[in-house]
Design a protein around this motif. Structure first.
Motif, PDB file in Angstrom:
ATOM      1  N   ARG A   5     -10.548  -5.602   2.310  1.00  0.00           N
ATOM      2  CA  ARG A   5      -9.574  -4.901   2.175  1.00  0.00           C
ATOM      3  C   ARG A   5      -9.199  -4.533   3.857  1.00  0.00           C
ATOM      4  O   ARG A   5      -7.821  -4.053   4.261  1.00  0.00           O
ATOM      5  N   ALA A   6     -10.800  -3.486   4.398  1.00  0.00           N
ATOM      6  CA  ALA A   6     -10.019  -3.052   5.940  1.00  0.00           C
ATOM      7  C   ALA A   6      -9.595  -4.459   6.436  1.00  0.00           C
ATOM      8  O   ALA A   6      -8.676  -3.758   7.571  1.00  0.00           O
ATOM      9  N   LEU A   7     -10.177  -4.869   6.611  1.00  0.00           N
ATOM     10  CA  LEU A   7      -9.148  -6.528   7.584  1.00  0.00           C
ATOM     11  C   LEU A   7      -8.311  -6.466   6.860  1.00  0.00           C
ATOM     12  O   LEU A   7      -7.144  -6.850   8.195  1.00  0.00           O
ATOM     13  N   SER A   8      -7.802  -6.679   6.349  1.00  0.00           N
ATOM     14  CA  SER A   8      -6.384  -6.817   5.673  1.00  0.00           C
ATOM     15  C   SER A   8      -5.018  -6.254   6.183  1.00  0.00           C
ATOM     16  O   SER A   8      -3.967  -6.126   6.539  1.00  0.00           O
ATOM     17  N   ARG A   9      -6.097  -4.597   6.047  1.00  0.00           N
ATOM     18  CA  ARG A   9      -4.866  -3.742   6.585  1.00  0.00           C
ATOM     19  C   ARG A   9      -4.685  -3.239   8.194  1.00  0.00           C
ATOM     20  O   ARG A   9      -4.014  -3.086   8.772  1.00  0.00           O
ATOM     21  N   GLU A  10      -5.852  -4.104   8.607  1.00  0.00           N
ATOM     22  CA  GLU A  10      -5.753  -4.134  10.174  1.00  0.00           C
ATOM     23  C   GLU A  10      -4.762  -4.802  10.038  1.00  0.00           C
ATOM     24  O   GLU A  10      -4.063  -4.819  11.560  1.00  0.00           O
ATOM     25  N   LEU A  11      -4.945  -6.236   9.971  1.00  0.00           N
ATOM     26  CA  LEU A  11      -3.928  -7.466  10.760  1.00  0.00           C
ATOM     27  C   LEU A  11      -2.606  -7.343   9.857  1.00  0.00           C
ATOM     28  O   LEU A  11      -1.884  -7.622  10.741  1.00  0.00           O
ATOM     29  N   LYS A  12      -1.943  -6.832   8.813  1.00  0.00           N
ATOM     30  CA  LYS A  12      -0.921  -5.851   8.440  1.00  0.00           C
ATOM     31  C   LYS A  12      -0.479  -4.735   9.788  1.00  0.00           C
ATOM     32  O   LYS A  12       0.902  -5.033  10.130  1.00  0.00           O
TER      33      LYS A  12
END
Length: 147
Positions: A5-12
């Motif tokens: 989830r953290a990586l997904s937020r950072e990617l967004k």
């Protein structure tokens, strides 16, 4: 799951920043006003009459106090050593801080110019201006010297 989830937020966030960059580098200034960053092309010659390289406006120039980074990482990290016993903690911490500072800018498409500034050994002009300059500072730690 949490790391994903953290990586997904950072990617967004990175995708959003890149989209904003393509739309014209709009940023909010200190007062919340929307400002457009102007990017100018380099001169056709590429150099000025003084022989210095012409640089496009908008390319950030980063002046980094490398000595402060080394001391900060030395005191922030536990003592790390190479397999032969050489201390490497301060160097490792400094490289990590530089990576964090520069990689984010490179991923956003910026091409920062970087200057690392180190303290010179011995007295300098500041000692002439203020004789008590760094008078309260202790000697350099012994395991920091080889780094």
């Amino acid at each position: 799951v949490y790391k994903f989830r953290a990586l997904s937020r950072e990617l967004k966030r990175e995708v959003k920043r890149m989209d904003q960059a393509e739309k014209g580098f709009r940023t909010n200034d200190y007062f919340g006003n929307l400002a457009r960053e102007r990017r100018t092309e380099m001169s056709a010659q590429g150099t000025s009459s003084a022989g210095q390289v012409a640089v496009a406006h908008g390319e950030p120039l980063l002046l980094i106090d490398a000595s402060a980074y080394i001391f900060r990482s030395y005191h922030a990290l536990p003592p790390l050593h190479h397999s032969d016993g050489t201390p490497t903690g301060a160097l490792h911490g400094m490289v990590k801080m530089l990576q964090r500072l520069l990689l984010g800018r490179l991923f956003r498409g910026e091409r920062p110019r970087v200057v690392l500034v180190f303290d010179s050994k011995g007295p300098n002009f500041r000692h002439e201006l203020y004789p008590e300059y760094k008078a309260n500072r202790g000697p350099c730690p012994e395991d920091l010297i080889p780094q």
